[in-house]
Write a protein that holds these residues in place. Sequence first.
Motif, PDB file in Angstrom:
ATOM      1  N   LEU A   1       0.818  -1.224   0.000  1.00  0.00           N
ATOM      2  CA  LEU A   1       0.000   0.000   0.000  1.00  0.00           C
ATOM      3  C   LEU A   1       0.849   1.271   0.000  1.00  0.00           C
ATOM      4  O   LEU A   1       0.398   2.320  -0.434  1.00  0.00           O
ATOM      5  N   ASN A   2       2.072   1.181   0.514  1.00  0.00           N
ATOM      6  CA  ASN A   2       2.882   2.408   0.517  1.00  0.00           C
ATOM      7  C   ASN A   2       3.616   2.659  -0.806  1.00  0.00           C
ATOM      8  O   ASN A   2       4.273   3.666  -0.957  1.00  0.00           O
ATOM      9  N   GLN A   3       3.481   1.731  -1.766  1.00  0.00           N
ATOM     10  CA  GLN A   3       4.118   1.959  -3.075  1.00  0.00           C
ATOM     11  C   GLN A   3       3.141   2.685  -3.997  1.00  0.00           C
ATOM     12  O   GLN A   3       2.765   2.171  -5.044  1.00  0.00           O
ATOM     13  N   ASN A   4       2.702   3.858  -3.580  1.00  0.00           N
ATOM     14  CA  ASN A   4       1.604   4.488  -4.317  1.00  0.00           C
ATOM     15  C   ASN A   4       2.001   5.022  -5.689  1.00  0.00           C
ATOM     16  O   ASN A   4       1.163   5.474  -6.436  1.00  0.00           O
ATOM     17  N   ASP A   5       3.283   4.917  -6.008  1.00  0.00           N
ATOM     18  CA  ASP A   5       3.679   5.257  -7.376  1.00  0.00           C
ATOM     19  C   ASP A   5       3.445   4.068  -8.308  1.00  0.00           C
ATOM     20  O   ASP A   5       3.501   4.192  -9.521  1.00  0.00           O
ATOM     21  N   LYS A   6       3.137   2.900  -7.742  1.00  0.00           N
ATOM     22  CA  LYS A   6       2.990   1.700  -8.570  1.00  0.00           C
ATOM     23  C   LYS A   6       1.533   1.319  -8.832  1.00  0.00           C
ATOM     24  O   LYS A   6       1.252   0.388  -9.567  1.00  0.00           O
ATOM     25  N   TYR A   7       0.618   1.961  -8.134  1.00  0.00           N
ATOM     26  CA  TYR A   7      -0.795   1.682  -8.411  1.00  0.00           C
ATOM     27  C   TYR A   7      -1.560   3.000  -8.356  1.00  0.00           C
ATOM     28  O   TYR A   7      -1.069   3.984  -7.805  1.00  0.00           O
ATOM     29  N   ASN A   8      -2.750   2.984  -8.969  1.00  0.00           N
ATOM     30  CA  ASN A   8      -3.525   4.222  -9.001  1.00  0.00           C
ATOM     31  C   ASN A   8      -5.013   3.891  -8.856  1.00  0.00           C
ATOM     32  O   ASN A   8      -5.690   3.576  -9.823  1.00  0.00           O
ATOM     33  N   LEU A   9      -5.467   3.922  -7.627  1.00  0.00           N
ATOM     34  CA  LEU A   9      -6.858   3.523  -7.377  1.00  0.00           C
ATOM     35  C   LEU A   9      -7.848   4.499  -8.008  1.00  0.00           C
ATOM     36  O   LEU A   9      -8.979   4.133  -8.309  1.00  0.00           O
ATOM     37  N   GLU A  10      -7.399   5.727  -8.190  1.00  0.00           N
ATOM     38  CA  GLU A  10      -8.293   6.738  -8.768  1.00  0.00           C
ATOM     39  C   GLU A  10      -8.695   6.346 -10.192  1.00  0.00           C
ATOM     40  O   GLU A  10      -9.757   6.703 -10.666  1.00  0.00           O
ATOM     41  N   LYS A  11      -7.812   5.594 -10.860  1.00  0.00           N
ATOM     42  CA  LYS A  11      -8.104   5.226 -12.247  1.00  0.00           C
ATOM     43  C   LYS A  11      -8.297   3.725 -12.424  1.00  0.00           C
ATOM     44  O   LYS A  11      -8.513   3.260 -13.535  1.00  0.00           O
ATOM     45  N   GLU A  12      -8.213   2.985 -11.355  1.00  0.00           N
ATOM     46  CA  GLU A  12      -8.207   1.529 -11.488  1.00  0.00           C
ATOM     47  C   GLU A  12      -9.573   0.974 -11.883  1.00  0.00           C
ATOM     48  O   GLU A  12     -10.558   1.213 -11.204  1.00  0.00           O
ATOM     49  N   ARG A  13      -9.628   0.208 -12.968  1.00  0.00           N
ATOM     50  CA  ARG A  13     -10.895  -0.396 -13.410  1.00  0.00           C
ATOM     51  C   ARG A  13     -10.938  -1.887 -13.092  1.00  0.00           C
ATOM     52  O   ARG A  13     -11.988  -2.505 -13.201  1.00  0.00           O
ATOM     53  N   ALA A  14      -9.799  -2.473 -12.785  1.00  0.00           N
ATOM     54  CA  ALA A  14      -9.786  -3.913 -12.491  1.00  0.00           C
ATOM     55  C   ALA A  14     -10.164  -4.137 -11.024  1.00  0.00           C
ATOM     56  O   ALA A  14     -10.006  -3.234 -10.199  1.00  0.00           O
TER      57      ALA A  14
ATOM     58  N   LEU B   1     -14.641   1.734  -8.373  1.00  0.00           N
ATOM     59  CA  LEU B   1     -13.769   0.694  -7.823  1.00  0.00           C
ATOM     60  C   LEU B   1     -14.547  -0.520  -7.310  1.00  0.00           C
ATOM     61  O   LEU B   1     -15.540  -0.385  -6.604  1.00  0.00           O
ATOM     62  N   LEU B   2     -14.050  -1.718  -7.672  1.00  0.00           N
ATOM     63  CA  LEU B   2     -14.620  -2.960  -7.146  1.00  0.00           C
ATOM     64  C   LEU B   2     -13.565  -3.606  -6.260  1.00  0.00           C
ATOM     65  O   LEU B   2     -12.422  -3.775  -6.689  1.00  0.00           O
ATOM     66  N   TYR B   3     -13.931  -3.952  -5.047  1.00  0.00           N
ATOM     67  CA  TYR B   3     -12.899  -4.451  -4.142  1.00  0.00           C
ATOM     68  C   TYR B   3     -13.361  -5.669  -3.351  1.00  0.00           C
ATOM     69  O   TYR B   3     -14.556  -5.930  -3.186  1.00  0.00           O
ATOM     70  N   ALA B   4     -12.358  -6.418  -2.879  1.00  0.00           N
ATOM     71  CA  ALA B   4     -12.572  -7.465  -1.865  1.00  0.00           C
ATOM     72  C   ALA B   4     -11.509  -7.218  -0.801  1.00  0.00           C
ATOM     73  O   ALA B   4     -10.449  -6.665  -1.106  1.00  0.00           O
ATOM     74  N   LEU B   5     -11.817  -7.612   0.436  1.00  0.00           N
ATOM     75  CA  LEU B   5     -10.861  -7.295   1.497  1.00  0.00           C
ATOM     76  C   LEU B   5     -10.733  -8.447   2.493  1.00  0.00           C
ATOM     77  O   LEU B   5     -11.730  -9.017   2.929  1.00  0.00           O
TER      78      LEU B   5
ATOM     79  N   ARG C   1     -14.173   3.374   4.661  1.00  0.00           N
ATOM     80  CA  ARG C   1     -13.887   4.528   3.798  1.00  0.00           C
ATOM     81  C   ARG C   1     -14.123   4.201   2.328  1.00  0.00           C
ATOM     82  O   ARG C   1     -14.638   5.025   1.576  1.00  0.00           O
ATOM     83  N   LEU C   2     -13.757   2.975   1.915  1.00  0.00           N
ATOM     84  CA  LEU C   2     -13.986   2.613   0.509  1.00  0.00           C
ATOM     85  C   LEU C   2     -15.463   2.739   0.180  1.00  0.00           C
ATOM     86  O   LEU C   2     -15.870   3.283  -0.838  1.00  0.00           O
ATOM     87  N   ARG C   3     -16.290   2.231   1.097  1.00  0.00           N
ATOM     88  CA  ARG C   3     -17.747   2.293   0.869  1.00  0.00           C
ATOM     89  C   ARG C   3     -18.232   3.732   0.854  1.00  0.00           C
ATOM     90  O   ARG C   3     -19.026   4.119   0.014  1.00  0.00           O
ATOM     91  N   GLU C   4     -17.739   4.504   1.850  1.00  0.00           N
ATOM     92  CA  GLU C   4     -18.163   5.912   1.906  1.00  0.00           C
ATOM     93  C   GLU C   4     -17.768   6.663   0.641  1.00  0.00           C
ATOM     94  O   GLU C   4     -18.398   7.650   0.267  1.00  0.00           O
ATOM     95  N   LEU C   5     -16.719   6.189  -0.006  1.00  0.00           N
ATOM     96  CA  LEU C   5     -16.244   6.864  -1.208  1.00  0.00           C
ATOM     97  C   LEU C   5     -16.790   6.205  -2.472  1.00  0.00           C
ATOM     98  O   LEU C   5     -16.282   6.429  -3.566  1.00  0.00           O
ATOM     99  N   GLY C   6     -17.786   5.349  -2.302  1.00  0.00           N
ATOM    100  CA  GLY C   6     -18.530   4.828  -3.455  1.00  0.00           C
ATOM    101  C   GLY C   6     -18.068   3.500  -4.003  1.00  0.00           C
ATOM    102  O   GLY C   6     -18.659   2.971  -4.946  1.00  0.00           O
ATOM    103  N   ALA C   7     -16.978   2.920  -3.443  1.00  0.00           N
ATOM    104  CA  ALA C   7     -16.493   1.644  -3.982  1.00  0.00           C
ATOM    105  C   ALA C   7     -17.500   0.539  -3.691  1.00  0.00           C
ATOM    106  O   ALA C   7     -18.256   0.618  -2.719  1.00  0.00           O
ATOM    107  N   LYS C   8     -17.484  -0.501  -4.545  1.00  0.00           N
ATOM    108  CA  LYS C   8     -18.427  -1.617  -4.347  1.00  0.00           C
ATOM    109  C   LYS C   8     -17.663  -2.901  -4.075  1.00  0.00           C
ATOM    110  O   LYS C   8     -16.667  -3.196  -4.727  1.00  0.00           O
ATOM    111  N   GLN C   9     -18.211  -3.647  -3.113  1.00  0.00           N
ATOM    112  CA  GLN C   9     -17.573  -4.899  -2.737  1.00  0.00           C
ATOM    113  C   GLN C   9     -17.988  -5.993  -3.725  1.00  0.00           C
ATOM    114  O   GLN C   9     -19.183  -6.113  -4.011  1.00  0.00           O
TER     115      GLN C   9
END
Length: 713
Positions: free
Chosen positions: A43-56, A94-98, A119-127
């Motif tokens: 999670l701290n390698q934020n230069d390697k992922y971009n949740l703002e644009k992630e479609r997968a 965003l679609l997520y599993a945790l 927070r993911l839910r509050e920000l609109g992400a779907k499980q």
Amino acid sequence: MPLEVKPRFVVLYGSQKGQAQSIAEGIAEEAEEHGLVADLCCLNQNDKYNLEKERAPVVFVVSTTGDGEPPDNALQFVKRIKKRTLSPDHYKHLLYALLALGDTNYANFCNCGKTIERRLRELGAKQFYPTGYADDGVGLELVIDPWLKGLWNSIKDTLSKMASDRTVQLKEDSAKEIPESSLPDVQLNLLSIADKQICEPDSKYSSSLAISDVRPASASTVSSSAPKTQACSEGVPQVSLAASLTSSLPPLSESSLNVPSLPPPYLDVALQEADAVEQAVERLSKETCNEVPISKAVQLSKGDSVKTALLLELDISAFPSMTYHPGDSFDVFCPNVAEEVDHLLHRLGLQDQKNHRVQISLKHNTKKRGAQVPPHIPENVSLLFLLTWCLEIRSVPKKAFLRALVEHTSDSAQKRRLQELCSKQGAADYNLYVRDPSLSVSELLTAFPSCSPSLSLLIELLPKLQPRPYSAASSHLRHPEKLRFVFNVVEFPACSGRPTGRRGLCTGWLFDLVNPGLVFPEKAELALPKIHVSLRPSCSFRPPSDPSLPFIMIGPGTGVAPFIGFLQQREEEKKENPEAKFGETWLFFGCRYRNKDYLFREELENFVSSGTLNHLKVCFSREDRKDEEEPPSAAQPRYVQHNLLLCCRQVTDILLRQDGYIYVCGDAKNMAKDVNETLVEMIKTELQVDQLEAMKTLAGLREQKRYLQDIWA
Ligand code: FAD
């Protein structure tokens, strides 16, 4: 040849001790078997992922540390997503599993996972798959195994739906629809997860590969009623009537096994002759690490007390960076035991090269996703330094480790037993002989003498040797140049695979360091040694900033340590400012016997005499009252929570009406839970509310940082 594009998903982890990381890595590695490709990042390698644009789809695996804090490498991420300026549709794409890892023995179970999810839910992400809450208190695998099993179908299903939404045809094998009936059998409540498919092939385990169908080495000679053939290095069968670490009984000994897939090797390790190598322990810490002298060592427990409690005092006069506050703790860097390191060197056949420099690089063609040279190993260190200071050679081997060891074991019976221990069918034996007794890798290698792992395998699979934290048991105001701490010497009893008991790594080492001084206190010339420490300031476990507010401290056993610091500090503040208003102080202490392990008895009684401590409530859990100072009484409280109940009215008044604070600290696994439950009961009684309402009230206190815990196992 057409280029095959595999559907992709993302795996993000936040991990303190490597557990969540290794699960995330396992998911990424297994992806290929499912025709998928996983991008793995911390999670701290934020230069390697971009949740703002992630479609997968994104899979999070996160642990929780301390008092419900995120692991260090997830802190920034949690901070970022907690920003109130983010809009409610920030992650609506965003679609997520945790998968959250935690321990119900601690407060704020899986708090980091829960915070991220909220927070993911509050920000609109779907499980796209129910969250798993794995509990180290009962065994992480109870939740992790079924959760992982169900994950794959959900990912494929999700990808397939996403693909059809976009009317893009993915390849047939990766886009096929998953029937409703095969949806995962994972429930949100961790206690109700039922692994109904216990006998079915497990997707986590490589069911179709040759290695997965492992038959017993001596299956043809073993009948279900016959005594089991015991593993033995010479290959000469010995008869055993009982199962043990090295031998099993039917049906396991005769069963086909599903074993985990082999972790792919990813490191090349070379040893080079070197004139000078770094041996500086300071390089192991990101924080300032100081080598400080021990100035005093005192045994606090007396006579034949079950536990040995020691107080050590460090002389920090030369280290201004070690200035601490009540409630802070600090890390002690301890080495592995020299004999165990030596044994390992022999086992690796590297005794003659122990002073060589270790050179580690990534294998060019490794299949391990996200492979990296372990960051906890500094450059330019000798093999001896690496095994002594960098790798936890006493860590409990995980199943993947056992699986890898199979490949390095020559004796067929031992090989079979290792396969059993890492198999699905051998899960109970794994828990009984490996996990529950905390069997170390060193002990395992002793029990399986034909197993000779390579150095690279050990570096790949052994976790970092973690420094051990201890709470400051003094106040800087009282002892400006000193830092004290208290600990019990941890004892591991003998078990199958451990012929004699052993002591905890750090506490055993500290005990040996100071023991000559304890035995001969009159010999002043016995100079005490130095140890490496670094400060771990606490953000919240501090006495109230407003001294006029009352506070309650609950600290049985060595859990009293930080409160000695609190009370010393209070006494000094009172001396400096006698006119100021100071709130009431309460301490609930507990131990086994008044005359054996009542730590700091004299100092606590002095605090009472001076008025620094207004209420001292002590209980003894194992006392034979006929021999003791107090008359026997059936209603005698045994544990701290019993004393709390007896003071229900005053305690709840402090918490609910006087804005007071309550602190809980200790090494007792169940204590914090029992205290928590007792507080709920007390609030129920006092406010005449139901369980839920009482729990909410307590949660409110926690949120306001007026109910604070510092608990260790
Ligand atoms: P290790 O070799 O690491 O073994 C300990 C591990 O073994 C633990 O996981 C434990 O669950 C397990 N274990 C213990 N006994 C057995 C057994 N009989 N059989 C099987 N498994 C067993 N400790 C203190 O004493 N005083 C303090 O003030 C203190 N403050 C702390 C503050 C913080 C913030 C934290 C996180 C921990 C604190 N601890 C404290 C705990 C301390 O850091 C160590 O974990 C402890 O001293 C044991 O270290 P060790 O290396 O000797 O044991």
